[in-house]
Design a protein around this motif. Structure first.
Motif, PDB file in Angstrom:
ATOM      1  N   LYS A  80       0.318   6.329   2.245  1.00  0.00           N
ATOM      2  CA  LYS A  80       1.561   6.025   1.539  1.00  0.00           C
ATOM      3  C   LYS A  80       1.301   5.737   0.064  1.00  0.00           C
ATOM      4  N   GLY A 123       1.740   3.563  -3.148  1.00  0.00           N
ATOM      5  CA  GLY A 123       2.013   2.162  -3.413  1.00  0.00           C
ATOM      6  C   GLY A 123       1.297   1.715  -4.674  1.00  0.00           C
ATOM      7  N   ASP A 124       1.027   0.425  -4.755  1.00  0.00           N
ATOM      8  CA  ASP A 124       0.347  -0.138  -5.924  1.00  0.00           C
ATOM      9  C   ASP A 124      -1.111   0.290  -6.012  1.00  0.00           C
ATOM     10  N   ASP A 127      -4.419   4.412  -1.825  1.00  0.00           N
ATOM     11  CA  ASP A 127      -4.894   4.357  -0.451  1.00  0.00           C
ATOM     12  C   ASP A 127      -4.974   5.768   0.104  1.00  0.00           C
ATOM     13  N   ARG A 180      -9.295   2.180   0.387  1.00  0.00           N
ATOM     14  CA  ARG A 180      -8.599   1.787  -0.846  1.00  0.00           C
ATOM     15  C   ARG A 180      -9.552   1.922  -2.025  1.00  0.00           C
ATOM     16  N   ASP A 187      -0.283  -3.910   4.854  1.00  0.00           N
ATOM     17  CA  ASP A 187       1.034  -3.322   5.058  1.00  0.00           C
ATOM     18  C   ASP A 187       2.182  -4.335   5.007  1.00  0.00           C
ATOM     19  N   PHE A 235       5.239  -6.215   3.421  1.00  0.00           N
ATOM     20  CA  PHE A 235       6.190  -5.890   2.358  1.00  0.00           C
ATOM     21  C   PHE A 235       6.386  -7.052   1.386  1.00  0.00           C
TER      22      PHE A 235
END
Length: 192
Positions: free
Chosen positions: A37, A39-40, A43, A84, A133, A135
């Motif tokens: 996914k 994201g910041d 990954d 990561r 994971d 949120f």
């Protein structure tokens, strides 16, 4: 024949034809790398035929990644783990080692000292507690950071409580060492 059983020769062919050579803890191995996914962090998923473990250091495209998910069993005849990108390298200066090279006229030893080689430790540094994971991650105090790195003997001996080091142009002090995630060393550090 079980229609849900995957033929291992098909998986081997996939790795032979589409697999990339990566380094896993400095050992070359064929792997498939797929995107996770967005994201910041960057990954990715790594798929291998040989077992991999949380905390393994992966070198892919000249960048370092850390396996952050636990991988115990095979999935469809292969191992799969979340990796990561290590966003910082922490340079630890070598220690000074002294050797006796002779004795003076009074019988006192003469020492010759030289520093050992410095090491670079790839790490994931963030201002949030380490969550894969969640949120709603928990933010740490303004003067603190969370550092996640490979759990090995060198890192355990160098990153102990009250040890200081420089990263991001500032000096940080280790205030907590969390070893609850096998393979990972998670440090809480504050400005020194």
């Amino acid at each position: 024949m079980n229609p849900f059983q995957i033929d291992s020769s098909d998986i081997q062919f996939l790795f032979d034809s589409a697999g990339l050579t990566v380094k896993i803890n400095d050992a070359e191995q064929k792997a498939l790398i797929t995107n996770a996914k967005i994201g910041d962090f960057e990954d990715k998923y790594i798929h291998t035929l040989q077992p991999i473990q949380r905390g393994n250091l992966i070198e892919y495209n000249g960048e370092n990644y850390l396996v952050i998910s636990e991988t115990v069993t095979q999935r469809h005849s292969k191992y799969k783990a979340l990796i990561r990108h290590c966003n910082y390298d922490i340079e630890m200066e070598g220690q000074e080692v002294c050797e006796i090279v002779g004795y003076n006229d009074f019988g006192e030893p003469i020492y010759e000292c030289h520093p050992t080689e410095s090491i670079n430790v790839p790490a994931i540094i963030d201002k949030y507690t380490f969550k894969i994971d969640d949120f709603a991650p928990i933010r740490v105090p303004e003067n603190q950071i969370i550092i996640t790195m490979q759990d090995n003997e060198t890192n355990k001996s160098k990153f102990v409580v009250n040890e200081t080091f420089e990263v991001m142009g500032q000096t940080w002090k280790v205030i907590d060492v969390d070893m609850t995630r096998t393979g990972l060393l998670i440090l809480t550090c504050e400005l020194s």
